[in-house]
Design an enzyme around this catalytic site. Structure first.
Site, mmCIF file in Angstrom:
data_model
loop_
_atom_site.group_PDB
_atom_site.id
_atom_site.type_symbol
_atom_site.label_atom_id
_atom_site.label_comp_id
_atom_site.label_asym_id
_atom_site.label_seq_id
_atom_site.Cartn_x
_atom_site.Cartn_y
_atom_site.Cartn_z
ATOM 1 N N GLY A 224 0.771 -1.197 -0.076
ATOM 2 C CA GLY A 224 0.074 -0.092 0.200
ATOM 3 C C GLY A 224 0.845 1.221 0.096
ATOM 4 N N LYS A 225 1.971 1.235 -0.645
ATOM 5 C CA LYS A 225 2.578 2.431 -0.593
ATOM 6 C C LYS A 225 2.425 3.481 -1.527
ATOM 7 C CE LYS A 225 6.458 -0.048 -1.948
ATOM 8 N NZ LYS A 225 5.891 -1.396 -1.437
ATOM 9 N N GLU A 441 1.813 -35.263 0.430
ATOM 10 C CA GLU A 441 1.061 -33.954 1.241
ATOM 11 C C GLU A 441 0.452 -34.492 2.534
ATOM 12 O OE1 GLU A 441 1.150 -31.039 0.460
ATOM 13 O OE2 GLU A 441 1.926 -31.165 -1.737
#
Ligand code: ADP
Ligand code: ZN
Length: 644
Positions: A224-225, A441
Site C-alpha cells: 500500500g505504498k 501431502e
C-alpha cells in the site's frame, strides 16, 4: 474541484513562461493565415489571365467582347471566341482600371456595343465582414494551435517537442484519503506532518523550520505504498504526480535526466503538490559497481539529486518515493535534505488484514454467513493487494454463481485462488504421480497433526494449482504468532520434511516435488543456527546477518570460514535428524498414512476435520490395544500421554 483555488500564488509563477509561448503561438497563427490568404488568392487568381489595357481596348474596338464585369479596380472580360467554348474551358481575362475611372461611362459604352455587362454588388459592410472573417479565422487557427501545443505536453511548441513522453500521471485530486488505507497507523502518523505542511507551508517557513523535502516509503510490494502516497495528496488536497523509476531508465543517455527535469518543472507549476516516484531503486541504486550501474542511470540519478536539492520546499513540493530494497539505494539519496525520512510500510498483522478486508468489502454486498475475521486469520503473510484481489475474486465468483451477495465460500475459494493460484484442472498426472503427491501431502499433514504443538491443518489437496504446486497442505493459524519457541520451529522443520519422508518410507523414491520444502526447511534451519542461537554447536553466537529485510528474511553469513563451515554442518545435521525422526514417525503410523492417503486419492481434497477423525480414530485404536495388554510400564505410560 477548482485547482486555482488551492494555489493562489500560481499566476505569478507562470508569468515568466506564458508570454513567450503566447507570442510564439500568435506569430505562428499570423504566418499560417498569411500563407493561406496568398495561396487562396493565387488559386482564385489563376482562373483569370492578366492582360494589358491595350489588348482590352483592341478587343473592344474589334467588337470582340462577349461579357465584361466591371469592378472598382479591374475589368474582367470574356472574348467572343472564349464565350463560344463550353463553360469549363472558357478563359477570362482581366486588366486593371485606374482608381477613380468612370466605370459607369465605360459600362454604357460597352452596353452600346452589345456586350453583357455586370457590376458586382459592393455592400458597404464588406470591410466589416472581411475583418470579422479574419478575426474568426485567426481565433480558430489560434485555438487549434494552442490545443496542439498543449497536447504535445508542456508549454510552447518548442518545449513540447523537446519533452519526451515520460509517463507522468497527474491527478488533480486522488480521491483517496487515510480512510481508504487500512492499518499502517505508524506510517500514517509519520505522514501526518507532511500533510500539515502541505496545508500550510507558510506556517513552517515563518518559524524558520527546515521543511521536509522527501520521504521514503519502504515495504514489500502490495503493502500500500502507492495508496498511502495518494492518500497524503488526498488528505492535503493537492495534485499528485506519479512516475515509476523504471520510466526514467532509457536506452538513450540523457533521456532519463530530461524526464526528471520535466517532472519537476511540471510539478513546480502546480505546487503545492506531491511527487511520487515508485520503484525508486530503478534509478537510485547505488552508484558503486556492486549492483551494476551505467552512465545513463548515473546521469538520471544526478539530475534527480539536483532537482531535489534545487527546489524550494517552501513552495510546498513533497517528494515521496517507494522501494522494497532500501539497502541498494545510493547513500546520496538518503542524505539529510533528501529522502531522509524513512517510513516503514509493513505487511499487515491480523488486525490490519481484517481492516483491509473491511475497507475493500465496504461497497460489496456480503451474505450473513461471512466472517471476515476467519479470512484474516487464514491470510497470514498476505499484503493489502492480495486481500483486495481476494475480495474482488470473491465478488466475481458470486456473480458467476448468479448470487446477489458474496458468501463465505466465495471468499474461501478466492483465498485459494489468490494464494495458491487458480486450480489447474488440466494438468494430468499419471496415477503413480498422483499417489506420490498424495502420500507427500499427507506426510506433511500427518506430521503437523501428530505433533501436538502444531497448528491444525485446514485442508489437503492434490488438485494441481497454476502456481506450480501439485498439491498443498494449508495450515490455519488460530492466532498471529510473533514469538516461536524452539519446539515450534523444530515441529515446523519436521512438517516441512514430512513430504519427502513419506516418499522415501512408502515408495523408496526421492522426487523433485520436495524441492520447495527442502529450500524452506534449509532456510529455517539456517536461521535457527545462525540467527536464533538454537544450535548446540554454536550456542548463542549469531554469525548471520539479515539483508533484504523487507522482502524476506534471508540470512547472510558474516563470519570466519570455519564458523561458516560449522553452520553448514549444523544445518545439515538438523535437517537429516529431522528427516530420520519423521521417517520413524511415519513408519510407526504407516497404517494411518495409507488410510488417509487413499482417502485423499479418492476425494482429491479433504478437510482438516476429516484428517483429524482419522488421526483420532487411530489414537483410540491404540488406546484400546494398550488397555488390552496393560502389562508393561511403557504401555500404561503411553496411555497416560495420549489421554493428556
Ligand atoms: P505498493 O505500492 O506498496 O506496491 P499499492 O499501494 O499499489 O502497493 O497497493 C495495491 C492495492 O492494494 C491498492 O490499490 C489497494 O487496493 C490495496 N491495498 C494495499 N494496502 C492496503 C491497505 N493498507 N488498505 C487498503 N487497501 C490496500
Ligand atoms: Zn511438500
Amino acid at each position: 474541484m477548482d485547482n486555482s483555488h488551492n494555489n493562489p500564488d500560481k499566476s505569478p509563477k507562470e508569468d515568466g513562461k506564458r508570454p513567450r509561448s503566447l507570442i510564439t503561438s500568435l506569430i505562428i497563427t499570423a504566418v499560417i493565415i498569411l500563407v493561406f490568404t496568398v495561396v487562396y488568392n493565387m488559386i482564385v487568381g489563376s482562373r483569370y489571365t492578366e492582360t494589358d489595357y491595350t489588348q482590352f481596348a483592341q478587343e473592344m474596338d474589334k467588337g470582340n467582347l462577349a461579357e465584361a464585369e466591371i469592378r472598382t479596380d479591374r475589368i474582367i472580360y470574356l472574348t467572343k471566341e472564349q464565350a463560344s467554348l463550353p463553360a469549363g474551358q472558357q478563359k477570362a481575362y482581366y486588366t486593371g482600371l485606374p482608381l477613380g475611372a468612370d466605370t459607369l461611362e465605360l459600362g454604357d459604352q460597352l452596353l452600346d456595343m452589345g456586350v453583357k455587362v455586370k457590376f458586382p454588388i459592393v455592400e458597404d459592410n464588406s470591410t466589416l465582414l472581411m475583418i470579422l472573417y479574419y478575426v474568426v479565422m485567426f481565433g480558430g487557427v489560434f485555438l487549434l494551435m494552442r490545443m496542439i501545443t498543449k497536447r504535445m505536453s508542456g508549454d510552447g511548441l518548442m518545449g513540447g517537442i523537446g519533452a519526451s513522453k515520460a509517463k507522468v500521471y497527474m491527478e488533480k485530486q486522488t480521491g483517496v484519503t487515510f480512510k481508504d488505507v487500512a492499518g499502517q497507523d505508524e506510517a500514517k502518523e509519520s505522514l501526518q506532518e507532511i500533510i500539515d505542511f502541505l496545508h500550510n507551508p507558510q506556517k513552517y517557513a515563518d518559524i524558520g523550520a527546515k521543511l521536509p523535502k522527501g520521504a521514503l516509503l519502504v515495504g514489500s510490494p502490495g503493502t500500500g505504498k502507492t495508496l498511502l502516497a495518494k492518500a497524503v495528496a488526498g488528505e492535503a488536497n493537492v495534485p499528485f504526480f506519479s512516475i515509476s523509476g523504471s520510466d526514467f531508465v532509457e536506452m538513450f543517455v540523457g533521456v532519463g535526466a530530461s524526464r526528471v527535469r520535466d517532472l519537476f518543472q511540471q510539478a513546480a507549476k502546480v505546487a503545492p503538490c506531491i511527487i511520487f516516484i515508485d520503484e525508486i531503486d530503478a534509478v537510485g541504486r547505488s552508484r558503486d559497481s556492486r549492483y551494476g550501474s551505467n552512465s545513463e542511470q548515473e546521469q538520471t540519478l544526478n539530475q534527480l539529486l539536483g532537482e531535489i536539492d534545487g527546489f524550494d520546499s517552501s513552495k510546498g513540493i513533497v517528494c515521496l518515493a517507494a522501494t522494497n530494497r532500501p539497502e541498494i539505494l545510493d547513500k546520496a539519496l538518503l542524505r539529510p535534505g533528501r529522502f531522509d525520512r524513512r517510513i516503514i510500510v509493513d505487511r499487515p498483522n491480523l488486525q490490519g488484514r481484517l481492516d483491509t478486508l473491511k475497507v475493500h468489502t465496504r461497497k460489496i454486498k456480503l451474505a450473513e454467513d461471512v466472517d471476515l475475521r476467519k479470512i484474516a486469520q487464514a491470510t497470514a503473510g498476505a499484503v493489502g493487494a492480495d486481500l483486495a484481489n481476494l475480495v474482488n475474486e470473491a465478488a466475481l465468483r458470486a456473480v458467476r454463481h448468479k448470487r446477489k451477495a458474496v458468501n463465505q465460500e466465495d471468499l474461501m475459494v478466492s483465498f485459494e485462488t489468490v494464494i495458491a493460484g487458480t486450480e489447474k484442472k488440466n494438468t494430468v498426472l499419471t496415477d503413480m504421480e498422483k499417489r506420490i503427491v498424495a502420500y507427500h501431502e499427507v506426510g506433511h499433514a500427518l506430521v503437523a497433526a501428530l505433533e501436538n504443538h502444531t497448528q491444525p491443518v485446514s485442508k489437503i489437496t492434490i488438485v494441481p494449482h497454476t502456481s506450480g504446486a501439485l498439491g498443498y497442505t494449508m495450515q490455519m493459524p488460530e492466532e498471529e504468532k510473533y514469538l516461536h519457541t524452539l519446539q515450534e520451529l523444530e515441529t515446523e522443520l519436521r512438517t516441512l520434511v514430512g513430504g519427502r519422508a513419506a516418499e522415501e518410507v512408502v515408495f523408496g523414491v526421492q522426487t523433485t516435488g520436495a524441492a520447495n520444502d527442502i529450500q524452506r526447511a534449509t532456510a529455517l534451519a539456517k536461521n535457527m543456527v545462525a540467527q536464533y542461537g538454537m544450535s548446540k554447536a554454536l550456542g548463542l553466537m549469531a554469525p548471520g546477518s539479515v539483508s533484504h529485510q523487507y522482502l524476506e528474511t534471508q540470512t547472510y553469513l558474516d563470519c570466519s570460514q570455519e564458523t561458516a563451515a560449522l553452520v553448514d554442518r549444523e544445518v545439515q545435521k538438523m535437517l537429516s535428524d529431522a528427516l530420520e525422526a519423521v521417517k520413524e514417525l511415519l513408519r510407526q503410523h504407516r497404517g494411518l498414512l495409507d488410510e488417509v492417503s487413499l482417502y485423499l486419492l479418492s476425494k482429491e481434497t479433504i478437510t482438516g476435520e476429516e484428517l483429524m477423525t482419522y488421526v483420532n480414530r487411530e489414537g483410540e485404536a491404540t488406546r484400546e490395544e494398550s488397555q488390552e495388554v496393560p502389562e508393561t510400564q511403557e504401555a500404561s505410560q503411553s496411555q497416560e500421554t495420549s489421554e493428556a
